[in-house]
Design a protein around this motif. Structure first.
Motif, PDB file in Angstrom:
ATOM      1  N   GLU A 132       0.863  -1.266  -0.079  1.00  0.00           N
ATOM      2  CA  GLU A 132      -0.100  -0.102   0.037  1.00  0.00           C
ATOM      3  C   GLU A 132       1.023   1.442   0.060  1.00  0.00           C
ATOM      4  O   GLU A 132       0.314   2.470  -0.306  1.00  0.00           O
ATOM      5  N   ASP A 133       2.004   1.102   0.406  1.00  0.00           N
ATOM      6  CA  ASP A 133       3.148   2.416   0.429  1.00  0.00           C
ATOM      7  C   ASP A 133       4.328   1.918  -0.210  1.00  0.00           C
ATOM      8  O   ASP A 133       5.153   1.261   0.481  1.00  0.00           O
ATOM      9  N   VAL A 193       9.198  -3.880   7.796  1.00  0.00           N
ATOM     10  CA  VAL A 193       7.825  -3.961   8.638  1.00  0.00           C
ATOM     11  C   VAL A 193       8.063  -4.860   9.811  1.00  0.00           C
ATOM     12  O   VAL A 193       8.725  -5.819   9.768  1.00  0.00           O
ATOM     13  N   GLY A 194       7.848  -4.056  10.888  1.00  0.00           N
ATOM     14  CA  GLY A 194       7.765  -4.696  12.031  1.00  0.00           C
ATOM     15  C   GLY A 194       6.606  -5.362  12.740  1.00  0.00           C
ATOM     16  O   GLY A 194       5.687  -5.015  11.957  1.00  0.00           O
ATOM     17  N   TRP A 254      -2.216  -1.003   9.648  1.00  0.00           N
ATOM     18  CA  TRP A 254      -0.475  -0.801  10.031  1.00  0.00           C
ATOM     19  C   TRP A 254      -0.566   0.627  10.164  1.00  0.00           C
ATOM     20  O   TRP A 254      -1.317   1.374   9.720  1.00  0.00           O
ATOM     21  N   ARG A 255       0.759   0.744  10.631  1.00  0.00           N
ATOM     22  CA  ARG A 255       1.116   2.280  10.723  1.00  0.00           C
ATOM     23  C   ARG A 255       2.478   2.650  10.422  1.00  0.00           C
ATOM     24  O   ARG A 255       3.388   1.789  10.716  1.00  0.00           O
ATOM     25  N   GLY A 267      15.892   7.601   2.336  1.00  0.00           N
ATOM     26  CA  GLY A 267      14.478   7.818   1.840  1.00  0.00           C
ATOM     27  C   GLY A 267      13.295   7.060   2.025  1.00  0.00           C
ATOM     28  O   GLY A 267      12.355   7.379   1.197  1.00  0.00           O
ATOM     29  N   TYR A 268      13.632   5.789   2.541  1.00  0.00           N
ATOM     30  CA  TYR A 268      12.641   4.649   2.504  1.00  0.00           C
ATOM     31  C   TYR A 268      12.012   4.972   4.148  1.00  0.00           C
ATOM     32  O   TYR A 268      12.400   5.615   4.988  1.00  0.00           O
TER      33      TYR A 268
END
Length: 224
Positions: free
Chosen positions: A99-100, A106-107, A129-130, A178-179
């Motif tokens: 989605e992004d 991702v934790g 998610w956040r 930049g990630y």
């Protein structure tokens, strides 16, 4: 050198990409067996790369790097052997990345943790998610990472023998490139935490030294 064993898990077409799960271990074969059993029950499209430090302990981070070097797929998941899973957990870990496109790490949300990644910390959560705020980190106790991040920013820093600061260090490199990082809220992972550490003499002193190394490396001044 540590012994490396690769176990192929179930594969299902039209699911998420294949993930190489890096599992560094030191003693406690009963935990490794329980973790592998939980993976087999709840996970598809994966291989497990077990790096066994029991007879030649090169350190947690060096073992993780050995596993990363063995990986033949585009996604890596670093996890401790004192971890158990639930339904669709790995599929859900991919959602933030899907989605992004900025998200490359991702934790997980844990039943309990030594950092903030717990349901208790976040309270009621409505989103799946956040994004992690820039400058913050995720705990590598169960973390999905796009392999290209290692190609771009290098492997984990093996000066963190026990791993205290290795995740912080790598997350900072990802942010600087930049990630973004995210946390998957759809599953709660059970992680016992620090079981293996207690087998290592003077581990608390070593952990303190590693934290000091991290502060010096990133020129962070101690809080007064």
């Amino acid at each position: 050198m540590p012994e490396i064993k690769i176990i192929e898990g179930r594969k299902i077409e039209n699911s998420h990409p294949i993930v190489d799960i890096i599992l560094p271990v030191y003693k406690h074969p009963e935990l490794t067996a329980k973790c592998a059993e939980s993976l087999a029950k709840y996970t598809v499209n994966y291989n497990v790369i077990i790096v066994d430090n029991t007879n030649d302990n090169v350190g947690v981070v060096a073992a993780e790097n050995l596993g990363i070097k063995e990986s033949q797929n585009d996604y890596i998941l670093i996890v401790g052997n004192d971890t158990e899973f639930d339904s669709n957990w790995l599929k859900n870990m991919f959602v933030p990345m899907q989605e992004d496109k900025r998200v490359k790490v991702v934790g997980s949300l844990f039943e309990h943790s030594t950092n903030y990644q717990t349901r208790e910390h976040f309270g009621e959560i409505k989103e799946k998610w956040r994004l992690v705020p820039i400058g913050d980190v995720v705990n590598f106790s169960c973390t999905l990472i796009a392999k290209e991040m290692f190609d771009r920013f290098g492997l984990l820093d093996e000066n963190f023998f026990l791993g205290f600061g290795a995740d912080d260090d790598f997350c900072r490199r990802v942010f600087r490139g930049g990630y973004r990082l995210a946390i998957n809220f759809q599953n709660i992972i059970y992680h016992e935490g620090r079981v293996t550490l207690k087998e290592i003499p003077d581990w608390e002193e070593k952990a303190k030294s590693e934290k000091e190394y991290f502060m010096k490396k990133w020129n962070i001044k101690p809080r007064k």
